[in-house]
Design an enzyme around this catalytic site. Structure first.
Site, PDB file in Angstrom:
ATOM      1  N   SER A  18       4.128  -2.029   4.250  1.00 51.17           N
ATOM      2  CA  SER A  18       3.567  -3.062   3.556  1.00 51.17           C
ATOM      3  C   SER A  18       2.343  -3.792   4.216  1.00 51.17           C
ATOM      4  CB  SER A  18       4.634  -4.380   3.490  1.00 51.17           C
ATOM      5  OG  SER A  18       4.377  -5.239   2.492  1.00 51.17           O
TER       6      SER A  18
ATOM      7  N   ASP B  17       8.614  -1.950  -7.178  1.00 53.47           N
ATOM      8  CA  ASP B  17       8.339  -2.595  -6.227  1.00 53.47           C
ATOM      9  C   ASP B  17       7.458  -3.836  -6.960  1.00 53.47           C
ATOM     10  OD1 ASP B  17       6.881  -4.077  -4.007  1.00 53.47           O
ATOM     11  OD2 ASP B  17       6.746  -2.121  -3.032  1.00 53.47           O
TER      12      ASP B  17
ATOM     13  N   HIS C 181      10.763  -2.929  -2.991  1.00 51.93           N
ATOM     14  CA  HIS C 181       9.853  -3.133  -1.735  1.00 51.93           C
ATOM     15  C   HIS C 181      10.822  -2.871  -0.510  1.00 51.93           C
ATOM     16  CE1 HIS C 181       6.284  -4.437   0.105  1.00 51.93           C
ATOM     17  NE2 HIS C 181       6.907  -5.318   0.986  1.00 51.93           N
TER      18      HIS C 181
END
Length: 312
Positions: free
Chosen positions: A197, A261, A288
């Site tokens: 991320s 996601d 995610h």
């Protein structure tokens, strides 16, 4: 290293006899000589592959003792074993990987979240974790001890979708990762980086800095899960500058993203691919997270096995 930072091969964009002529004599160099130069290491691995079996003869010098014993045994066994090829499987050392967590995590919580993933790749890699230098302010008791790599607002908040000129804390975070890479683990250099991320956005930026000779440390490969190009305008300009110079990140990379996601949409991760020369991709149906189960998990070990062949 300087030439290979601008083009994948010595003489052109395609592998040629020139690469073999120049690279073949260098194959006998010990790994510790080449390891500080990721572009050189990647290129020599390609030379070694293309020059087989001559490179193997150069690296070993002579048949192994075990090979001689096997050959003698085959002679004694007579016609029954005639024509059989006996291969000795070489045990490759585990890769050393530095892990960079996402926003609102820290090294400890990221390690805990990756329990299944650590078990999945444990045969191939040892994972070490670093924590971002910036704590995220919050009055919520459940949101303590959470860290970020930079903020897109001066109020110390971050939005991956926000166009901004604020990069509060970014340079400190670059230095934090540089220092971790320089320190290594147990006196040995890290082989690669694994990032998630916001951490993957930072790691992608580090790939570009390394490619352009602006990083004060090095790594040989990178795995980016839910990565993206930072929408801080000066960060995006760094990526676009790489393209305008006719370059792309040359180290091996694996990009992982989920179809559903909602935090970092698949399209944001796909946008990142254009800046890498030969990206491997794992797409999964989830959201995610790091996919450590299901059919897609095999892709991690396939990539890591390839990295072991190149760098162990």
């Amino acid at each position: 290293e300087g030439v290979l930072s601008k083009t994948k091969y010595i003489s052109s964009s395609n592998f040629s006899a020139v690469d073999i002529l120049v690279g073949f004599p260098l194959l006998s160099l010990p790994p510790q000589v080449c390891s500080p130069y990721p572009n050189l290491s990647t290129w020599l691995a390609e030379v070694r592959k293309e020059a087989k079996p001559f490179s193997e003869q150069l690296l070993t010098g002579k048949p192994s003792e075990q090979g001689e014993k096997t050959a003698n045994k085959s002679k004694k066994d007579g016609k029954a074993n005639k024509g059989k090829v006996v291969e000795k499987k070489i045990a490759l050392r585990k890769l050393r990987i530095l892990c960079i967590h996402g926003y609102r995590q820290n090294g400890k919580t990221f390690r805990e979240k990756l329990g299944s993933f650590r078990k999945l790749v444990g045969k191939h890699a040892e994972l070490e974790f670093v924590t971002a230098p910036h704590i995220i302010p919050s009055d919520n008791p459940e949101e303590q001890d959470q860290y970020g790599w930079w903020f897109s607002q001066s109020s110390k908040s971050f939005d991956a979708h926000e166009d901004s000129t604020c990069e509060l804390g970014f340079s400190e975070s670059v230095r934090t990762v540089e220092e971790a890479l320089e320190k290594g683990v147990d006196g040995a250099q890290y082989d690669g980086v694994f990032a998630f991320s916001q951490g993957a956005a930072l790691a992608a930026h580090l790939c570009v800095l390394q490619q352009t000779g602006k990083l004060n440390s090095s790594f040989k490969f990178c795995i980016l899960v839910a990565g993206f190009v930072s929408r801080t305008l000066q960060h995006r300009a760094t990526f676009e500058g790489l393209q305008e110079a006719g370059e792309s990140v040359s180290i091996p990379t694996l990009h992982v993203f989920g179809d559903t996601d909602k935090v970092i949409e698949k399209e944001m991760s796909e946008d990142l691919l254009q800046f890498f020369a030969s990206p491997d991709v794992i797409g999964h149906l989830g959201g995610h997270f790091v996919p450590a189960t299901g059919e897609h998990k095999k892709g991690f070990n396939v990539f890591l096995e390839k990295m072991q062949q190149l760098y162990s």
